[in-house]
Write a protein that holds these residues in place. Sequence first.
Motif, short mmCIF file in Angstrom:
data_model
loop_
_atom_site.label_atom_id
_atom_site.label_comp_id
_atom_site.label_asym_id
_atom_site.label_seq_id
_atom_site.Cartn_x
_atom_site.Cartn_y
_atom_site.Cartn_z
N ARG A 138 -5.75 29.39 -8.33
CA ARG A 138 -5.42 29.97 -9.64
C ARG A 138 -5.35 31.50 -9.54
NH1 ARG A 138 -4.78 28.34 -15.12
NH2 ARG A 138 -4.93 30.23 -16.33
N ARG A 139 -6.33 32.10 -8.86
CA ARG A 139 -6.34 33.55 -8.71
C ARG A 139 -5.14 34.01 -7.89
NH1 ARG A 139 -10.21 37.45 -9.37
NH2 ARG A 139 -10.43 36.30 -11.30
N MET A 140 -4.78 33.27 -6.85
CA MET A 140 -3.59 33.61 -6.07
C MET A 140 -2.36 33.61 -6.98
SD MET A 140 -1.96 31.59 -2.85
CE MET A 140 -0.46 32.13 -2.06
N GLY A 141 -2.25 32.59 -7.83
CA GLY A 141 -1.13 32.52 -8.77
C GLY A 141 -1.11 33.71 -9.72
N GLN A 142 -2.28 34.14 -10.17
CA GLN A 142 -2.36 35.32 -11.04
C GLN A 142 -1.87 36.57 -10.30
OE1 GLN A 142 -6.53 35.09 -12.03
NE2 GLN A 142 -6.12 34.02 -13.96
N TYR A 143 -2.29 36.71 -9.07
CA TYR A 143 -1.85 37.85 -8.27
C TYR A 143 -0.33 37.80 -8.02
CZ TYR A 143 -6.75 38.98 -7.17
OH TYR A 143 -8.08 39.32 -7.23
N LEU A 144 0.18 36.62 -7.69
CA LEU A 144 1.61 36.48 -7.41
C LEU A 144 2.47 36.73 -8.64
CD1 LEU A 144 1.69 33.40 -5.03
CD2 LEU A 144 2.14 35.78 -4.44
N ALA A 145 1.94 36.43 -9.83
CA ALA A 145 2.70 36.63 -11.06
C ALA A 145 3.05 38.09 -11.28
CB ALA A 145 1.92 36.08 -12.25
N SER A 146 2.28 38.99 -10.70
CA SER A 146 2.56 40.41 -10.88
C SER A 146 3.47 40.98 -9.79
CB SER A 146 1.24 41.20 -10.92
OG SER A 146 0.60 41.13 -9.66
N GLU A 147 3.89 40.15 -8.86
CA GLU A 147 4.76 40.59 -7.76
C GLU A 147 6.23 40.39 -8.10
OE1 GLU A 147 4.13 41.84 -4.68
OE2 GLU A 147 1.94 41.78 -4.77
N ASP A 148 7.08 41.27 -7.57
CA ASP A 148 8.53 41.12 -7.69
C ASP A 148 9.09 40.97 -6.27
OD1 ASP A 148 11.21 41.16 -8.28
OD2 ASP A 148 11.27 43.28 -8.82
N PHE A 149 9.56 39.77 -5.96
CA PHE A 149 10.04 39.47 -4.62
C PHE A 149 11.56 39.55 -4.48
CE2 PHE A 149 6.00 36.99 -4.77
CZ PHE A 149 5.32 37.72 -3.82
#
Length: 126
Positions: free
Chosen positions: A50-61
């Motif tokens: 879940r925390r990984m998903g939260q971190y990834l949500a703020s990334e622009d790939f």
Amino acid sequence: MSCSADGRPFDLTDILARLKGLSAAEEFFAILGVSYDPKVLNVSRLHIMRRMGQYLASEDFSELPDSVIAARVRGTLERAYQDFAISSPLTHRVFKVLKDHDPDKPATPGRTFVPFESMLKRFGKE
């Protein structure tokens, strides 16, 4: 290709699409080449993911090469894992149920909390 934490190569091609098809936390660690302690993962797997998903949500790939995307995704998994390797899931409260029942927050007016232990007491005994 790049090397995992144990020195074995792993494939970086279209890493986001490959991650979307995974279902077990161990698969994420294996694909990204991140080492982990099984004891930590057994206790905190859902919290880590879940925390990984939260971190990834703020990334622009967008427009990034596969190698950069893989490095960033790997970094987010390592960061999420470290969050829970050094402290408990109760410390971070990534899920709503844990946030709602934070003992440090005052109870919401109009909502009564009945401790489970009190329901176990026999009727008629004082």
